[in-house]
Motif scaffolding. Sequence first.
Motif, PDB file in Angstrom:
ATOM      1  N   LEU A  89      -3.573  -4.906   6.808  1.00  0.00           N
ATOM      2  CA  LEU A  89      -3.723  -3.630   6.081  1.00  0.00           C
ATOM      3  C   LEU A  89      -5.105  -3.235   5.465  1.00  0.00           C
ATOM      4  O   LEU A  89      -5.273  -2.046   5.521  1.00  0.00           O
ATOM      5  CB  LEU A  89      -2.655  -3.560   5.032  1.00  0.00           C
ATOM      6  CG  LEU A  89      -1.016  -3.292   5.579  1.00  0.00           C
ATOM      7  CD1 LEU A  89      -0.109  -3.699   4.377  1.00  0.00           C
ATOM      8  CD2 LEU A  89      -0.951  -2.308   6.312  1.00  0.00           C
ATOM      9  N   SER A  90      -5.804  -4.127   4.876  1.00  0.00           N
ATOM     10  CA  SER A  90      -6.954  -3.945   4.153  1.00  0.00           C
ATOM     11  C   SER A  90      -8.100  -3.453   5.348  1.00  0.00           C
ATOM     12  O   SER A  90      -8.699  -2.571   5.195  1.00  0.00           O
ATOM     13  CB  SER A  90      -7.396  -5.291   3.374  1.00  0.00           C
ATOM     14  OG  SER A  90      -8.601  -5.068   2.764  1.00  0.00           O
ATOM     15  N   ARG A  93      -7.031  -0.152   6.484  1.00  0.00           N
ATOM     16  CA  ARG A  93      -7.575   0.680   5.531  1.00  0.00           C
ATOM     17  C   ARG A  93      -8.777   1.074   5.422  1.00  0.00           C
ATOM     18  O   ARG A  93      -9.320   2.180   5.449  1.00  0.00           O
ATOM     19  CB  ARG A  93      -7.145   0.301   4.257  1.00  0.00           C
ATOM     20  CG  ARG A  93      -7.459   1.150   2.845  1.00  0.00           C
ATOM     21  CD  ARG A  93      -7.407   0.429   1.740  1.00  0.00           C
ATOM     22  NE  ARG A  93      -8.517  -0.765   1.816  1.00  0.00           N
ATOM     23  CZ  ARG A  93      -8.561  -1.823   0.747  1.00  0.00           C
ATOM     24  NH1 ARG A  93      -7.568  -2.056   0.088  1.00  0.00           N
ATOM     25  NH2 ARG A  93      -9.555  -2.508   1.112  1.00  0.00           N
ATOM     26  N   ASP A  94      -9.730   0.030   5.769  1.00  0.00           N
ATOM     27  CA  ASP A  94     -11.320   0.592   5.494  1.00  0.00           C
ATOM     28  C   ASP A  94     -11.645   1.148   6.669  1.00  0.00           C
ATOM     29  O   ASP A  94     -12.356   2.125   6.689  1.00  0.00           O
ATOM     30  CB  ASP A  94     -11.735  -0.872   5.614  1.00  0.00           C
ATOM     31  CG  ASP A  94     -11.688  -1.999   4.443  1.00  0.00           C
ATOM     32  OD1 ASP A  94     -11.167  -1.057   3.450  1.00  0.00           O
ATOM     33  OD2 ASP A  94     -11.995  -3.103   4.271  1.00  0.00           O
ATOM     34  N   ARG A  96      -9.723   3.305   8.542  1.00  0.00           N
ATOM     35  CA  ARG A  96      -9.153   4.639   8.304  1.00  0.00           C
ATOM     36  C   ARG A  96     -10.149   5.188   7.306  1.00  0.00           C
ATOM     37  O   ARG A  96     -10.223   6.526   7.561  1.00  0.00           O
ATOM     38  CB  ARG A  96      -7.705   4.465   8.029  1.00  0.00           C
ATOM     39  CG  ARG A  96      -6.688   3.890   8.975  1.00  0.00           C
ATOM     40  CD  ARG A  96      -6.725   4.613  10.417  1.00  0.00           C
ATOM     41  NE  ARG A  96      -5.844   4.354  11.119  1.00  0.00           N
ATOM     42  CZ  ARG A  96      -5.700   4.671  12.440  1.00  0.00           C
ATOM     43  NH1 ARG A  96      -6.352   5.541  12.970  1.00  0.00           N
ATOM     44  NH2 ARG A  96      -4.690   3.959  13.313  1.00  0.00           N
ATOM     45  N   LEU A 229      -2.577   6.209   6.441  1.00  0.00           N
ATOM     46  CA  LEU A 229      -2.952   5.316   5.276  1.00  0.00           C
ATOM     47  C   LEU A 229      -2.084   5.679   4.238  1.00  0.00           C
ATOM     48  O   LEU A 229      -1.933   4.399   3.389  1.00  0.00           O
ATOM     49  CB  LEU A 229      -4.466   6.237   4.651  1.00  0.00           C
ATOM     50  CG  LEU A 229      -5.696   5.759   5.565  1.00  0.00           C
ATOM     51  CD1 LEU A 229      -6.968   6.564   5.338  1.00  0.00           C
ATOM     52  CD2 LEU A 229      -6.085   4.312   5.534  1.00  0.00           C
ATOM     53  N   ALA A 232       0.573   3.031   4.585  1.00  0.00           N
ATOM     54  CA  ALA A 232       0.268   1.632   4.522  1.00  0.00           C
ATOM     55  C   ALA A 232       0.291   1.445   2.901  1.00  0.00           C
ATOM     56  O   ALA A 232       0.371   0.378   2.427  1.00  0.00           O
ATOM     57  CB  ALA A 232      -1.211   1.601   5.061  1.00  0.00           C
ATOM     58  N   MET A 233      -0.282   2.516   2.282  1.00  0.00           N
ATOM     59  CA  MET A 233      -0.271   2.335   0.757  1.00  0.00           C
ATOM     60  C   MET A 233       1.152   2.036   0.100  1.00  0.00           C
ATOM     61  O   MET A 233       1.280   1.420  -0.512  1.00  0.00           O
ATOM     62  CB  MET A 233      -0.910   3.384   0.109  1.00  0.00           C
ATOM     63  CG  MET A 233      -2.483   3.781   0.452  1.00  0.00           C
ATOM     64  SD  MET A 233      -3.409   2.324  -0.056  1.00  0.00           S
ATOM     65  CE  MET A 233      -3.435   1.333   1.617  1.00  0.00           C
ATOM     66  N   ILE A 291      -5.173   8.499  -1.927  1.00  0.00           N
ATOM     67  CA  ILE A 291      -5.190   7.376  -1.372  1.00  0.00           C
ATOM     68  C   ILE A 291      -6.026   6.358  -2.110  1.00  0.00           C
ATOM     69  O   ILE A 291      -5.640   4.914  -2.343  1.00  0.00           O
ATOM     70  CB  ILE A 291      -5.705   7.454  -0.025  1.00  0.00           C
ATOM     71  CG1 ILE A 291      -4.823   8.191   1.066  1.00  0.00           C
ATOM     72  CG2 ILE A 291      -6.113   5.918   0.678  1.00  0.00           C
ATOM     73  CD1 ILE A 291      -5.255   8.414   2.463  1.00  0.00           C
ATOM     74  N   LEU A 295      -5.007   2.648  -3.689  1.00  0.00           N
ATOM     75  CA  LEU A 295      -5.675   1.550  -3.666  1.00  0.00           C
ATOM     76  C   LEU A 295      -6.125   0.882  -4.913  1.00  0.00           C
ATOM     77  O   LEU A 295      -6.098  -0.194  -5.347  1.00  0.00           O
ATOM     78  CB  LEU A 295      -6.977   1.815  -2.780  1.00  0.00           C
ATOM     79  CG  LEU A 295      -6.916   1.815  -1.475  1.00  0.00           C
ATOM     80  CD1 LEU A 295      -8.247   2.418  -0.651  1.00  0.00           C
ATOM     81  CD2 LEU A 295      -6.416   0.908  -0.770  1.00  0.00           C
TER      82      LEU A 295
END
Length: 436
Positions: A89-90, A93-94, A96, A229, A232-233, A291, A295
């Motif tokens: 996911l990290s 995330r980066d 995206r 995103l 995912a969060m 977002i 994070l």
Amino acid sequence: MRSRLAMAVHTRLEKRFPEKRLFIRSDTETRFIRLRPSHQLVGWSVASLLVGWSIISTAVILMDSIGAGNFRAQAQRDQIIYEQRLNALSTERDARAAEAVAAQQRFSSALEQISIMQSALLETEDQRRELETGLDVVQATLRDTMQDVKTSRLALEQLAAEPGSAAAGAVMSAQADSTVDLLASALAETAAERDKIAADAQFALDSAAETQLELRLLQDRNDDIFRQLEDAMTVSVEPLDKMFRAAGMNPDNMISQVRRGYSGSGGPLTPLSFSTRGGAPDPNAERANGILNRLDEINLYRIAAEKAPFDTPVKAAYRFTSGFGQRWGRLHAGTDFAAPVGTPIYATADGVVTNAGWSSGYGRLIKIQHEFGIETRYAHLSAMRVKVGQRVSRGERIGDMGNSGRSTGSHLHYEVRVGGTPVNPMTYIRAGQDVF
């Protein structure tokens, strides 16, 4: 009746357990002990009970050991899977976030191009209006000129009818024809320039429509990226929030306390800011900042999880021998983990050692003060590997299991106290195992 029943039982016992005599001889005399059938039956029963109890106890201990080993292996596998999911996911995330920044840059560039094209279109429209105005003036002048030409021709005809005026009439006719030709040429050039400006304006409109279509497609892609995103969060935050609530802790209060005392490198994430040229706030920037806030919240959850005792103090194979609650009319304020002497003991959260020494019934005792008013205790140790005032991290080895103090065997007595009040340590351990 009773005597005959007793005789029958005695006869059967003699068949199974015949009477025996145990002779004991000394230097001066010889004695014997008579082992009657009833005595042999009692001895055989006691021996059978002891053997059965030994078999059952051994089976229970083996089952507990196997169950504890399977439970720990499953917890380790779950922790590895969760860490892999967090890493994935990290990474996503980066990626995206980078795509979102690039898309925002492309969006800003397209907006600038549209602004330039709109400015050029306005200038072209102004030129077209000026040319139309000039064309109207030229047309009006041409009409006046044609009228003057017509008037001049009538005057020429009158002069031609008079004797001696033919040469003057020819000169005036030539001048009128030259003026008409000049005006016609200027009118044709003006019309051609007007047509060119109209074509340029149409091309600008077509280009603006294509750019608007590209912007809509880009916006759709941005929405898809933001939606992924945000999902995912949500998936990342919900298990952490559930873990704190399962332990009876208020996540909002903990996050606020961690945020006030945050001292990590870089600090909280900085919100994005895009120029709106004096207009309404950019919705993409608001979603991106949302977002980033999530994070930042995940980062604070991670810090809080390190400061609360969600880990287990024993990593090796062990068995539970006593839980939290009333025992023999007194409160057993912790949980007991049984394992061999010397089994490593680990800190269950970040904190500061406030006690490392002998304490009455606890034997060798280590106390660690954590955040949120939480204290953990590790008793009956055989060795201590930390000192008072030392700062320890979650998972750091602090001592060895032992049998010191009031203890009936090698085990760890583990306590968790909140504000000085004992709470069930398994509440925290089970909550952490659901996530880690």
